[in-house]
Each structure stands twice: as structure tokens, then as C-alpha cells.
Design an enzyme around this catalytic site. Structure first.
Site, PDB file in Angstrom:
ATOM      1  N   HIS A   1       0.859  -1.182   0.000  1.00  9.83           N
ATOM      2  CA  HIS A   1       0.000   0.000   0.000  1.00  9.83           C
ATOM      3  C   HIS A   1       0.896   1.232   0.000  1.00  9.83           C
ATOM      4  CE1 HIS A   1      -2.926   2.928   1.606  1.00  9.83           C
ATOM      5  NE2 HIS A   1      -3.882   2.092   1.277  1.00  9.83           N
TER       6      HIS A   1
ATOM      7  N   ASP B   1       2.649  -4.020   8.008  1.00 14.38           N
ATOM      8  CA  ASP B   1       1.345  -3.395   7.801  1.00 14.38           C
ATOM      9  C   ASP B   1       0.292  -4.479   8.010  1.00 14.38           C
ATOM     10  OD1 ASP B   1      -1.051  -2.470   6.761  1.00 14.38           O
ATOM     11  OD2 ASP B   1      -0.223  -1.814   4.845  1.00 14.38           O
TER      12      ASP B   1
ATOM     13  N   GLN C   1      -4.903  -5.316   6.837  1.00 15.55           N
ATOM     14  CA  GLN C   1      -5.806  -6.295   6.235  1.00 15.55           C
ATOM     15  C   GLN C   1      -5.710  -7.667   6.893  1.00 15.55           C
ATOM     16  OE1 GLN C   1      -8.028  -5.449   4.038  1.00 15.55           O
ATOM     17  NE2 GLN C   1      -7.283  -3.422   3.484  1.00 15.55           N
TER      18      GLN C   1
ATOM     19  N   LYS D   1     -11.198  -0.957  10.099  1.00 12.04           N
ATOM     20  CA  LYS D   1     -11.309  -2.144   9.248  1.00 12.04           C
ATOM     21  C   LYS D   1     -11.686  -3.381  10.051  1.00 12.04           C
ATOM     22  CE  LYS D   1      -7.772  -0.394   6.025  1.00 12.04           C
ATOM     23  NZ  LYS D   1      -8.594  -0.084   4.846  1.00 12.04           N
TER      24      LYS D   1
ATOM     25  N   CYS E   1      -4.666   2.411  -3.883  1.00 11.90           N
ATOM     26  CA  CYS E   1      -3.442   2.920  -3.242  1.00 11.90           C
ATOM     27  C   CYS E   1      -2.283   1.950  -3.446  1.00 11.90           C
ATOM     28  CB  CYS E   1      -3.664   3.181  -1.753  1.00 11.90           C
ATOM     29  SG  CYS E   1      -4.809   4.518  -1.407  1.00 11.90           S
TER      30      CYS E   1
END
Length: 406
Positions: A121, A198, A201, A224, A361
Site C-alpha cells: 500500500h 502493515d 488487512q 477495518k 493505493c
């Protein structure tokens, strides 16, 4: 599969969009919120709205208990070793920027390497680009296989003794690829590098364990994972956070202030300058309660079944291109021949189906895939096979409509 009772706890899903029952397939961008999270945030504002830490009055004590109680919930949810390793931030982007500025700029120099992947991302590329420019370090990228995965052989070839930082997403927001973070972390550590993950997700969809993964930094966002917008978490190993300087200065994060110098509070508060994200943290705590009541293993199993069903159904559509590996997290990115993704998303919206369209992104990845944009359907615990069927039916209708037009 999770039962219908879970879905009923999300009030927004009971509405109609364009005279059709809403099918929400954009949880990769932001998830919907269950009633108990909405109630928790409302309760804070209605019953004990106050600033934290500073006041000795009753409302201040309640607010502080709620805020710090949420930190304890996060610590347990990700199995951090201490609440001192849990920093509340605005979201994943802020968390990664904090590490890039506070750790990266102080510990990197010319000749050092920062290793990433091209599936990242933008929020896990641009901060490292800026850090490289500021320090003279160089960026290196682990190559992607044709199916959008990485191999450990390539990881070993890319990470060297010059590598000081490895920055990688746990799950790709475009491909659904689940990266082997534990193994990559071991390789990074063998070469003397720290790893920044990261987890935007991954944390909402699977059980993550900081002690098992052994990562140095891990970032994720509440919005999220059924929580509010505007709040997220930076996890960092205590020994690293201790040597890092704050990136925001002001109230809350200070110990003593003199006319010409100041000292900082201990962890985690030295990184939380100003009035913190109180309602957001309390909402995140409520979201964790909700997810733990369901069980993350049940969430993960539900999505595994749903994405396999979705892949099977989508592959029956003539002219569809699906990007990413067969084994993936609960999202699917695709294009339909002769239909621009934005037109596709607009057509689906007219049928009450919400999907994402664009570069997500991830412009470097789009170029590697040879496309300008894609459409993405991302699933969560409130989606079911009927949602998949509605998506497939909507795509068929869209294909027929554009076929007739052109």
C-alpha cells in the site's frame, strides 16, 4: 459459516440502496460497525465524556479507565508482552510514518538498505521513500511471482547484511496474498534488520500473535475491524520504542517542561501527544469484545469458505480476469473485458452492490499487473453466499449491458 445473527447486529446492512437490498463488499476499505460498538461510543459521549489522565473528578476517572482498558484489550488481542508496547495513533498510516520518522531517520545512513515488496500500500512505500531520501539509504524490492506471492528464496536473496529495515504487508489489499511474515521476520533478524508490518488487512480477519511472529513493529486500524474511524495501533517492541523519540510534541506526552528543555513521559504515553483519541479507543475496545465473542478462528474459517465460493462462482463469468493467488484472504480483485472498473462499480451500485474500483493505493502493483485500475470485492464476517450470488448476477447483467451498448 457464521449464522445470520451476526449480520443482524449491523444496522447499516438493513437498508436499501437504489431500491435494492444493500450488498456491502468494500470492507477492505472500511468495515461496518455492529450495534454494540456504536453504543459504546455513544455511551462515552452521553455518560462520561471527559479528558483522560489529567483530571481527578469522577468523569475523568471513568474516561481514563475506558481508554486504558481499551489498551489492555488490544494488548491481549494481539498478544503483546505489555501495554507499554501498544501506542494509540490515527491509523495504520500514522503508525508506519511514526516508525519511518522516529526509528528510520535516526538509525539509517548512506549505504543501508530498506527492503519492501511492490504489492505494498502507498502508506508502506512513501514513508520509506522519504526516509531513504533523508538518510541516503536505498530501496530494494522483493520480486513477485506471477500469482502475486513471494518466495522465501527471493526474500533471502534480497535481504542482506546491509538491510536495516524490512517493511511488508501481512495481507495484500489488492491480491489477497498472505505473506509468510514469521519466516520473513526470522530472515530479517538473521541479517540484523528490523521488520515493520502493515497489518491493516490481517488483524480484522485472522488471529495475530506478536510473540509468535516476533515482529519489531506492527500497525493496524480500528475502522477495518468493526471499530471507529480515526484510531489505530502501533505495536512496537519495548526496547525499540524506548530508544525512539516522539514525533508529536505538546500536552499529555511530557514529564517535565522547562524554558529551554523538556523530558518525556514513559511508554506508551510519550508517543500520544495532545488529547488522545478517547472515543475511538473505547470503540476499538468494544470492537475487540465483539470479535472475541465470535472468535477469530470462526471469522477466519467463515471467510475462507466464502472466498473459495466466490472464486468458484466468479470463474464462471466469461471475460473476467482475477488477480492474485488461489490461497488468499477474503477479497478478490478482478477486471471484466471491455468494461472500465469505474463503470463496473457504478453499474453494480445501481443494483445496491458496493465494491471498490481504482488503483487501491497500490499504483506500483497496478503497473506490474499491466492495468490502470481494477475492481475489488472484499468480504467480512457479515457477508454470506447470497451476497456472492448477487455480485455474480450483477456482473453478468453489467457484461450484457455493455455488450449491447458496444
Amino acid at each position: 459459516m457464521l449464522n445470520e445473527d451476526v449480520r443482524q447486529q449491523f444496522p447499516i446492512l438493513k437498508q436499501q440502496v437504489n431500491e435494492n437490498d444493500l450488498v456491502y463488499l468494500d470492507s477492505g476499505a472500511t468495515s461496518q460497525k455492529p450495534q454494540q460498538v456504536i453504543d459504546a461510543v455513544s455511551r462515552y459521549y452521553e455518560e462520561y465524556n471527559s479528558n483522560v489522565h489529567r483530571g481527578v473528578h469522577t468523569l475523568g476517572s471513568y474516561a481514563t479507565d475506558g481508554y486504558e482498558g481499551a489498551r489492555e484489550k488490544v494488548k491481549n488481542f494481539i498478544n503483546a508482552s505489555s501495554t507499554k508496547e501498544v501506542i494509540f495513533v490515527r491509523g495504520t498510516t500514522t503508525a508506519i510514518n511514526t516508525v519511518a520518522y522516529s526509528y528510520g531517520r535516526e538509525n539509517l545512513q548512506e549505504g543501508d538498505e530498506i527492503v519492501l515488496t511492490s504489492m505494498e500500500h502507498h502508506s508502506n512505500i512513501i514513508p520509506w521513500q522519504q526516509t531513504a531520501k533523508a538518510t541516503g539509504a536505498t530501496l530494494k524490492y522483493i520480486p513477485l511471482q506471477e500469482d502475486g506471492t513471494i518466495t522465501l528464496d527471493d526474500v533471502r536473496k534480497t535481504i542482506t547484511s546491509k538491510t536495516k529495515v524490512v517493511a511488508m504487508m501481512h495481507v495484500s489489499n489488492v491480491l489477497g496474498t498472505i505473506n509468510p511474515i514469521k519466516e520473513v521476520t526470522q530472515i530479517a533478524h538473521e541479517n540484523g534488520a528490523v521488520i515493520v508490518v502493515d497489518g491493516a488487512q490481517s488483524v480484522p480477519h485472522m488471529k495475530v500473535d506478536m510473540q509468535d511472529l516476533d515482529v519489531d513493529f506492527y500497525a493496524f486500524s480500528a475502522h477495518k475491524m468493526c471499530g471507529p474511524t480515526g484510531v489505530g495501533v502501533l505495536y512496537g517492541k519495548r526496547e525499540l520504542l524506548e530508544i525512539m523519540e516522539p514525533v508529536e510534541f505538546g500536552g499529555e506526552m511530557i514529564d517535565f517542561v522547562h524554558l529551554h528543555d523538556s523530558t518525556w513521559k514513559e511508554l506508551p504515553w510519550k508517543f500520544e501527544g495532545g488529547t488522545p483519541i478517547i472515543a475511538g479507543a473505547i470503540g476499538l475496545g468494544a470492537a475487540i469484545d465483539f470479535l472475541e465473542e465470535i472468535g477469530m478462528e470462526n471469522v477466519e474459517q467463515h471467510e475462507e469458505e466464502l472466498i473459495q465460493y466466490a472464486l468458484e462462482r466468479l470463474q464462471t463469468i466469461e471475460g473476467i480476469t482475477i488477480f492474485g493467488p488461489k490461497e488468499r484472504a477474503g477479497l478478490v480483485t478482478f477486471n471484466l473485458d471491455d468494461v472500465h472498473p469505474h463503470d463496473l462499480a457504478t453499474a453494480l451500485d445501481s443494483m445496491g452492490i458496493a465494491v471498490r474500483a481504482g488503483h487501491h493505493c497500490a499504483q506500483p502493483l497496478m503497473r506490474e499487473l499491466g492495468v490502470v485500475a481494477t475492481a475489488r470485492a472484499s468480504f467480512y464476517l457479515y457477508n454470506n453466499k447470497e451476497d456472492v450470488d448477487r455480485l455474480v448476477d450483477g456482473l453478468q447483467k453489467t457484461k450484457e449491458y455493455f455488450g449491447d451498448v458496444f
